[in-house]
Every structure is written in structure tokens, then in C-alpha cells.
Design a protein around this motif. Structure first.
Motif, PDB file in Angstrom:
ATOM      1  N   THR A 151      38.753  45.042  45.420  1.00  0.00           N
ATOM      2  CA  THR A 151      37.586  45.140  44.544  1.00  0.00           C
ATOM      3  C   THR A 151      36.307  45.162  45.361  1.00  0.00           C
ATOM      4  O   THR A 151      36.254  44.640  46.471  1.00  0.00           O
ATOM      5  N   THR A 152      35.286  45.765  44.788  1.00  0.00           N
ATOM      6  CA  THR A 152      33.945  45.706  45.374  1.00  0.00           C
ATOM      7  C   THR A 152      32.938  46.193  44.350  1.00  0.00           C
ATOM      8  O   THR A 152      33.297  46.503  43.203  1.00  0.00           O
ATOM      9  N   LYS A 153      31.681  46.246  44.752  1.00  0.00           N
ATOM     10  CA  LYS A 153      30.605  46.639  43.855  1.00  0.00           C
ATOM     11  C   LYS A 153      30.435  48.155  43.838  1.00  0.00           C
ATOM     12  O   LYS A 153      30.401  48.798  44.883  1.00  0.00           O
ATOM     13  N   PHE A 174      33.165  47.302  40.285  1.00  0.00           N
ATOM     14  CA  PHE A 174      32.479  46.491  39.285  1.00  0.00           C
ATOM     15  C   PHE A 174      30.969  46.637  39.437  1.00  0.00           C
ATOM     16  O   PHE A 174      30.470  46.994  40.502  1.00  0.00           O
ATOM     17  N   ALA A 180      33.316  41.304  40.839  1.00  0.00           N
ATOM     18  CA  ALA A 180      34.347  41.839  41.732  1.00  0.00           C
ATOM     19  C   ALA A 180      35.094  40.739  42.479  1.00  0.00           C
ATOM     20  O   ALA A 180      36.327  40.746  42.561  1.00  0.00           O
ATOM     21  N   PHE A 192      38.495  41.367  48.381  1.00  0.00           N
ATOM     22  CA  PHE A 192      37.140  41.798  48.014  1.00  0.00           C
ATOM     23  C   PHE A 192      36.432  42.207  49.295  1.00  0.00           C
ATOM     24  O   PHE A 192      36.423  41.461  50.275  1.00  0.00           O
TER      25      PHE A 192
END
Length: 268
Positions: A151-153, A174, A180, A192
Motif C-alpha cells: 500500500t501507499t499514497k 489510498f 494506507a 507500506f
């Protein structure tokens, strides 16, 4: 006669340059700021320790303090404008602010739209890992596998770095960093990816829930972003950076936000 004509031409040339310089200055954002008496800064709250809100709702952080000292050097007030990341460059380009001071990485793609000052800090991407993978995943290369979810931004440089270096993994994006990273904390994702300062602080607060692989695997200089075609403003900003790095102001702010953690208890 020839000497007279040459002298006249030289004078006219000087007058043209002077008029041109004056015209540039009148159009400069720096001149607008001084006439307005206010520096308008776009940033996005939520990126520790650069831009955050304290428990009273005030904007605080490394970038916030730099913006305040910059405004003080100009002799003007500062107006901090919290702006969603995906709209922050459009906000600058449509003159909703004078400058972006918000932990923005200097990239070729962004540089096509805006101009960047000299870097004011250099960071890199690191990994916050689900504890169950400690020892199994030792670096970003190990995550380049279809069995892992990362996950990450959305739209951050971590987004592009993950796609470049871990293209085989599943990537969930996200709107915010906090959303995230919670996916990893809650066991819904394996890792992450984000900037070292944020990850270092987050892991220190959640050491029992997450593992920080703190070796950066990218080089990312951060700069202030301004609109193109403004040499006077750019000149001021780069000289301002050189000044605060030389007179101890920068070190004082850096130590406050990156060396000390006393501020953590006061933020949301």
C-alpha cells in the motif's frame, strides 16, 4: 558622428533592459507578496513531520516553520492553505497560492509544470512491514512478488517507486498515508512504502505493530515549487535557503522536527 550613434544605441539598449527588468519585477510573485503583505503557502496536512495538525487544529511541522521564517524574512504575514495533494499543483498554477512548501519531491514530470528551488532536504523511500514477514522480507527486492500486497499514497513518489521496483506485487493506493499504513497494521496488506521521515516516526510510535526496514532505496530531493517564468522569486528563495542553512536557523528547525520527538504528544 559614428561615435555619437553608437553611444545613443548603447543608451537605448540600457533603457530597454531597464524597462524589461522593471516589467519582470512588477509581474514577479515576490513583488505581489510584498504589496499584499502576505505569503500564501499551499501544503497538505498529514505528512509527519513536515505538515500536520496539532491537537488544537493548528498547522504545525518542519514546512510550516520554514514558511513562517520565510514570511518573517520578507516582512509579511503567512497564510497557510491546506490543499489536497492531487490538487496542489493546479492550485499553484491558478494562483491560489504563491508557493508549495509541502515535502514535494523534485521530479522531471513535476518540473515540466512548475519550477523548483534548490533542494531543502533529501529523503528516500523505505518500507513498513507486517511483523509476520520480518526476516523473510529484507529489502524492496524481496517484495517484488505477486504474493505480496503493498500500500501507499496515490500520486506520491512512493506510488511511482513501487510500480517501478515492485511491479509484480499487488498495489493498493489510498488518498492518505494514514489510510494506507493502517492496512498493514490491520493485517490487510504486507507492506507500506513511503518517505523515510514519516516511516521512522510512525514506526517509533507503533513498534509493536510494524517493522521498519529503514534503508532508503530511492534518492529524493525535496524543493519548494513556484510558477514558471519568475527569476526574481526564484533568486530570493535560493538565497533564503542558503542564508538559513548558513546562520543556524535550518539546523534549529531540523533538530526540532527530525532529531527530537517531543512534538509527537502535541499532534493529532
Amino acid at each position: 558622428m559614428k561615435k555619437v550613434l553608437l553611444g545613443l544605441a548603447a543608451l537605448l539598449g540600457t533603457a530597454t533592459v531597464s524597462a524589461s527588468d522593471n516589467n519582470l519585477w512588477e509581474k514577479s510573485t515576490l513583488n505581489e507578496i510584498l504589496n499584499r503583505g502576505e505569503l500564501q503557502v499551499c501544503l497538505e496536512a498529514g505528512y509527519m513531520p513536515f505538515d500536520m495538525r496539532d491537537k488544537k487544529g493548528n498547522l504545525v511541522g518542519f514546512d510550516v516553520d520554514i514558511a513562517k521564517t520565510m514570511a518573517k524574512a520578507m516582512g509579511v504575514k503567512v497564510d497557510l492553505r491546506n490543499t489536497a495533494w492531487d490538487g496542489i499543483i493546479p492550485a499553484l498554477l491558478t494562483a491560489k497560492c504563491d508557493i508549495i512548501i509541502s515535502g514535494m519531491t523534485i521530479t522531471p514530470e513535476r518540473n515540466l509544470k512548475v519550477n523548483f528551488t534548490d533542494p531543502y532536504i533529501v529523503v528516500g523511500q523505505t518500507i513498513l512491514l507486517n511483523p509476520k514477514l520480518e526476516g523473510t522480507v529484507k529489502n524492496y527486492r524481496d517484495l517484488n512478488d505477486g504474493k505480496y500486497t503493498i500500500t501507499t499514497k496515490l500520486g506520491a513518489t512512493s506510488d511511482y517507486a513501487t510500480k517501478k521496483y515492485m511491479s509484480k506485487a499487488k498495489l493498493n493506493l489510498f488518498e492518505t498515508e494514514s489510510e494506507a499504513v493502517l492496512e498493514v497494521v490491520n493485517g490487510n496488506a504486507d507492506a507500506f512504502i513511503y518517505d523515510l521521515p514519516y516511516n521512522a516516526i510512525y514506526s517509533s510510535q507503533n513498534a509493536d505493530k510494524i517493522v521498519h526496514l529503514d534503508e532508503s532505496f530511492t534518492y529524493e530531493p525535496l524543493g519548494f515549487a513556484i510558477r514558471k517564468g519568475d527569476p526574481d522569486f526564484m533568486n530570493f528563495l535560493n538565497n533564503y535557503l542558503a542564508q538559513i542553512k548558513g546562520d543556524g536557523t535550518y539546523d534549529k528547525l531540523y533538530n526540532k522536527w527530525f532529531v527530537s520527538d517531543s512534538w509527537i504528544k502535541n499532534v493529532q
